[in-house]
Design an enzyme around this catalytic site. Structure first.
Site, PDB file in Angstrom:
ATOM      1  N   ALA A  64      92.644  63.794  30.654  1.00 35.41           N
ATOM      2  CA  ALA A  64      92.439  63.921  31.862  1.00 35.41           C
ATOM      3  C   ALA A  64      91.140  64.574  32.560  1.00 35.41           C
ATOM      4  O   ALA A  64      90.534  65.243  31.489  1.00 35.41           O
ATOM      5  CB  ALA A  64      93.604  64.959  32.235  1.00 35.41           C
ATOM      6  N   GLY A 107      95.507  63.283  27.937  1.00 37.51           N
ATOM      7  CA  GLY A 107      95.821  62.105  28.498  1.00 37.51           C
ATOM      8  C   GLY A 107      95.425  60.705  28.214  1.00 37.51           C
ATOM      9  O   GLY A 107      96.293  59.908  28.347  1.00 37.51           O
ATOM     10  N   GLU A 110      97.906  59.958  25.153  1.00 38.58           N
ATOM     11  CA  GLU A 110      99.152  59.670  25.942  1.00 38.58           C
ATOM     12  C   GLU A 110      99.156  58.505  26.406  1.00 38.58           C
ATOM     13  O   GLU A 110     100.203  57.705  26.212  1.00 38.58           O
ATOM     14  CB  GLU A 110      99.294  60.896  26.930  1.00 38.58           C
ATOM     15  CG  GLU A 110      99.592  62.186  26.362  1.00 38.58           C
ATOM     16  CD  GLU A 110      99.726  63.477  27.136  1.00 38.58           C
ATOM     17  OE1 GLU A 110      98.821  63.361  28.313  1.00 38.58           O
ATOM     18  OE2 GLU A 110     100.650  64.242  26.968  1.00 38.58           O
ATOM     19  N   GLU A 130      94.685  69.720  24.306  1.00 41.70           N
ATOM     20  CA  GLU A 130      94.982  70.448  25.256  1.00 41.70           C
ATOM     21  C   GLU A 130      95.284  71.954  25.054  1.00 41.70           C
ATOM     22  O   GLU A 130      94.753  72.811  25.894  1.00 41.70           O
ATOM     23  CB  GLU A 130      96.393  69.852  25.922  1.00 41.70           C
ATOM     24  CG  GLU A 130      96.240  68.546  26.956  1.00 41.70           C
ATOM     25  CD  GLU A 130      96.323  67.401  25.871  1.00 41.70           C
ATOM     26  OE1 GLU A 130      96.371  67.496  24.590  1.00 41.70           O
ATOM     27  OE2 GLU A 130      96.908  66.309  26.577  1.00 41.70           O
TER      28      GLU A 130
HETATM   29  N1  DAK Z   1      87.009  65.630  31.722  1.00 43.04           N
HETATM   30  C1  DAK Z   1      85.917  65.668  32.496  1.00 43.04           C
HETATM   31  N2  DAK Z   1      84.711  65.480  31.764  1.00 43.04           N
HETATM   32  C2  DAK Z   1      84.827  64.982  30.483  1.00 43.04           C
HETATM   33  C3  DAK Z   1      85.851  64.872  29.629  1.00 43.04           C
HETATM   34  C4  DAK Z   1      87.211  65.260  30.461  1.00 43.04           C
HETATM   35  N3  DAK Z   1      88.328  65.191  29.814  1.00 43.04           N
HETATM   36  N4  DAK Z   1      85.648  64.614  28.429  1.00 43.04           N
HETATM   37  C5  DAK Z   1      84.178  64.509  28.433  1.00 43.04           C
HETATM   38  N5  DAK Z   1      83.706  64.562  29.571  1.00 43.04           N
HETATM   39  C6  DAK Z   1      82.314  64.522  30.056  1.00 43.04           C
HETATM   40  C7  DAK Z   1      81.389  65.732  29.584  1.00 43.04           C
HETATM   41  O1  DAK Z   1      81.450  66.847  30.449  1.00 43.04           O
HETATM   42  C8  DAK Z   1      79.970  65.089  29.744  1.00 43.04           C
HETATM   43  O2  DAK Z   1      79.678  64.981  31.084  1.00 43.04           O
HETATM   44  P1  DAK Z   1      78.281  65.643  31.511  1.00 43.04           P
HETATM   45  O3  DAK Z   1      78.081  67.145  30.890  1.00 43.04           O
HETATM   46  O4  DAK Z   1      77.231  64.773  30.805  1.00 43.04           O
HETATM   47  O5  DAK Z   1      78.160  65.666  33.037  1.00 43.04           O
HETATM   48  C9  DAK Z   1      80.347  63.599  29.338  1.00 43.04           C
HETATM   49  O6  DAK Z   1      81.633  63.336  29.566  1.00 43.04           O
HETATM   50  C10 DAK Z   1      79.932  63.437  27.781  1.00 43.04           C
HETATM   51  O7  DAK Z   1      80.649  64.370  27.166  1.00 43.04           O
HETATM   52  P2  DAK Z   1      80.062  65.352  25.923  1.00 43.04           P
HETATM   53  O8  DAK Z   1      78.560  65.700  26.288  1.00 43.04           O
HETATM   54  O9  DAK Z   1      80.988  66.478  25.884  1.00 43.04           O
HETATM   55  O10 DAK Z   1      80.176  64.394  24.685  1.00 43.04           O
HETATM   56  P3  DAK Z   1      80.279  64.806  23.330  1.00 43.04           P
HETATM   57  O11 DAK Z   1      79.936  63.444  22.370  1.00 43.04           O
HETATM   58  O12 DAK Z   1      79.400  65.940  22.726  1.00 43.04           O
HETATM   59  O13 DAK Z   1      81.854  65.337  23.137  1.00 43.04           O
HETATM   60  C11 DAK Z   1      84.295  65.001  23.224  1.00 43.04           C
HETATM   61  C12 DAK Z   1      82.855  64.400  23.304  1.00 43.04           C
HETATM   62  C13 DAK Z   1      85.395  63.987  23.692  1.00 43.04           C
HETATM   63  C14 DAK Z   1      84.668  65.712  22.178  1.00 43.04           C
HETATM   64  C15 DAK Z   1      84.131  66.153  24.522  1.00 43.04           C
HETATM   65  O14 DAK Z   1      83.514  65.471  25.449  1.00 43.04           O
HETATM   66  C16 DAK Z   1      85.222  66.603  24.873  1.00 43.04           C
HETATM   67  O15 DAK Z   1      85.944  67.586  24.121  1.00 43.04           O
HETATM   68  N6  DAK Z   1      85.984  66.257  25.871  1.00 43.04           N
HETATM   69  C17 DAK Z   1      87.283  66.907  26.525  1.00 43.04           C
HETATM   70  C18 DAK Z   1      88.419  66.383  25.637  1.00 43.04           C
HETATM   71  C19 DAK Z   1      89.748  67.007  26.047  1.00 43.04           C
HETATM   72  O16 DAK Z   1      89.934  68.254  26.055  1.00 43.04           O
HETATM   73  N7  DAK Z   1      90.839  66.063  26.552  1.00 43.04           N
HETATM   74  C20 DAK Z   1      91.877  66.640  27.009  1.00 43.04           C
HETATM   75  C21 DAK Z   1      91.964  66.824  28.508  1.00 43.04           C
HETATM   76  S1  DAK Z   1      93.313  67.947  29.231  1.00 43.04           S
HETATM   77  C22 DAK Z   1      99.336  65.848  33.387  1.00 43.04           C
HETATM   78  C23 DAK Z   1      99.600  64.670  32.537  1.00 43.04           C
HETATM   79  C24 DAK Z   1      98.549  64.843  31.404  1.00 43.04           C
HETATM   80  C25 DAK Z   1      97.567  65.659  31.608  1.00 43.04           C
HETATM   81  C26 DAK Z   1      97.350  66.341  32.671  1.00 43.04           C
HETATM   82  C27 DAK Z   1      98.153  66.389  33.699  1.00 43.04           C
HETATM   83  N8  DAK Z   1     100.518  65.777  34.539  1.00 43.04           N
HETATM   84  C28 DAK Z   1     101.626  65.026  34.231  1.00 43.04           C
HETATM   85  C29 DAK Z   1     100.502  66.689  35.458  1.00 43.04           C
HETATM   86  C30 DAK Z   1      96.296  65.441  30.549  1.00 43.04           C
HETATM   87  C31 DAK Z   1      95.563  66.652  30.528  1.00 43.04           C
HETATM   88  C32 DAK Z   1      94.448  66.161  29.360  1.00 43.04           C
HETATM   89  O17 DAK Z   1      93.971  65.283  29.091  1.00 43.04           O
END
Ligand code: DAK
Length: 256
Positions: A64, A107, A110, A130
């Site tokens: 997400a 997400g 998922e 998460e």
């Molecule tokens: N959201 C927003 N931006 C993201 C992102 C994300 N999940 N993942 C990556 N980006 C963006 C980064 O901010 C960066 O943008 P800029 O800084 O260049 O503007 C760009 O993508 C490139 O990312 P990185 O520079 O971080 O690239 P790296 O290769 O260094 O790292 C990475 C890649 C995938 C390891 C890292 O980006 C990372 O850890 N990303 C976050 C992964 C994460 O935590 N995902 C889980 C998110 S929480 C719901 C149901 C489900 C959900 C929510 C609600 N309901 C039913 C209400 C789900 C929640 C989630 O998924």
């Protein structure tokens, strides 16, 4: 540029590609709405018999959109109606194949777990990170992972938030097939094309029986399977399939 691109790469096959490459295909509300609408179109279109859902070589989807979520409280999040997106996805009636390269996190993972068949690249990076954001999976991750690979593996990965490779996903039973990264999309489309040539009503009933059966006691699930089985004997495609076998010719299934 749309956030979800649609193509028909083979007869009967729709390819839906998440298209936010700058943020590793993070799922914001626009993506969810566009994906929801594209899937509804695919469900309604009799020419579409199987769907491949994919991202790009770097990311299937990195979860997400954290920037969108960071500001929202529970009431705002609930009001967005994200649950409806997950419910519609789970109820999609046709074969849905996830073609996963790169990051499939949170997400994004998922989303793949909600598909029927997962074709995963060897170097893909999957996981539910998460916990590291002070939240937990909310799109079915704890439950689908639990059901796919059991308590000890699920808690190992959901509690730590550790990522694992596509190869590891195969070892854990979390992939239908693990292939070289370049082969992910061609293999997914090939599989979708072969499904698109099969009788749609059989595929729908098989999907329904497996998915409903996962949630039901064995006796109820067997009963459901039997009624779906008998129902298919009323379909035109049953007569076509059996006639084609007897006449030693390819079958031409119409979904009737
Ligand atoms: N959201 C927003 N931006 C993201 C992102 C994300 N999940 N993942 C990556 N980006 C963006 C980064 O901010 C960066 O943008 P800029 O800084 O260049 O503007 C760009 O993508 C490139 O990312 P990185 O520079 O971080 O690239 P790296 O290769 O260094 O790292 C990475 C890649 C995938 C390891 C890292 O980006 C990372 O850890 N990303 C976050 C992964 C994460 O935590 N995902 C889980 C998110 S929480 C719901 C149901 C489900 C959900 C929510 C609600 N309901 C039913 C209400 C789900 C929640 C989630 O998924």
């Amino acid at each position: 540029m749309p956030n979800v691109l649609k193509e028909m790469p083979a007869p009967g096959v729709a390819k839906l590609q998440i298209n936010r490459p700058d943020v590793l295909n993070a799922l914001n509300m626009e993506v969810r709405h566009e994906l929801d609408a594209a899937l509804a179109d695919c469900a309604a279109d009799p020419e579409t018999r199987a769907v491949v859902l994919t991202g790009n070589e770097k990311a299937f989807a990195a979860g997400a959109d954290i920037k969108e979520m960071a500001k929202a409280g529970p009431v705002e999040l609930h009001a967005l109606g994200i649950e409806q997106f997950w419910q519609n996805l789970a109820a999609f009636p046709k074969p849905l194949i996830a073609a996963v390269n790169g990051f499939a996190l949170g997400g994004g993972f998922e989303l793949a777990l909600a598909c029927d068949i997962l074709i995963v690249g060897e170097k893909a990076q999957l996981g539910l990170p998460e916990v590291r954001l002070g939240i937990m999976p909310g799109g079915g991750g704890t439950q689908r992972l639990l059901r796919a690979c059991g308590k000890y593996i699920a808690l190992r990965y959901v509690m730590t938030g550790d990522r694992f490779s596509g190869i590891k996903a195969g070892e854990l039973g979390l992939a239908s097939e693990v292939v070289e990264d370049e082969q992910v999309l061609p293999r997914a489309v090939e599989l979708a094309e072969s499904l698109a040539a099969l009788p749609p009503l059989s595929l729908a009933k098989i999907k329904e029986s497996v998915l409903q059966g996962m949630e039901a006691p064995l006796n109820a699930a067997l009963k459901q399977e039997r009624s779906a089985y008998y129902l298919l004997h009323a379909s035109e495609d049953k007569f076509e399939g059996m006639a084609a076998f007897i006449e030693k010719r390819p079958a031409n299934f119409k979904g009737k």
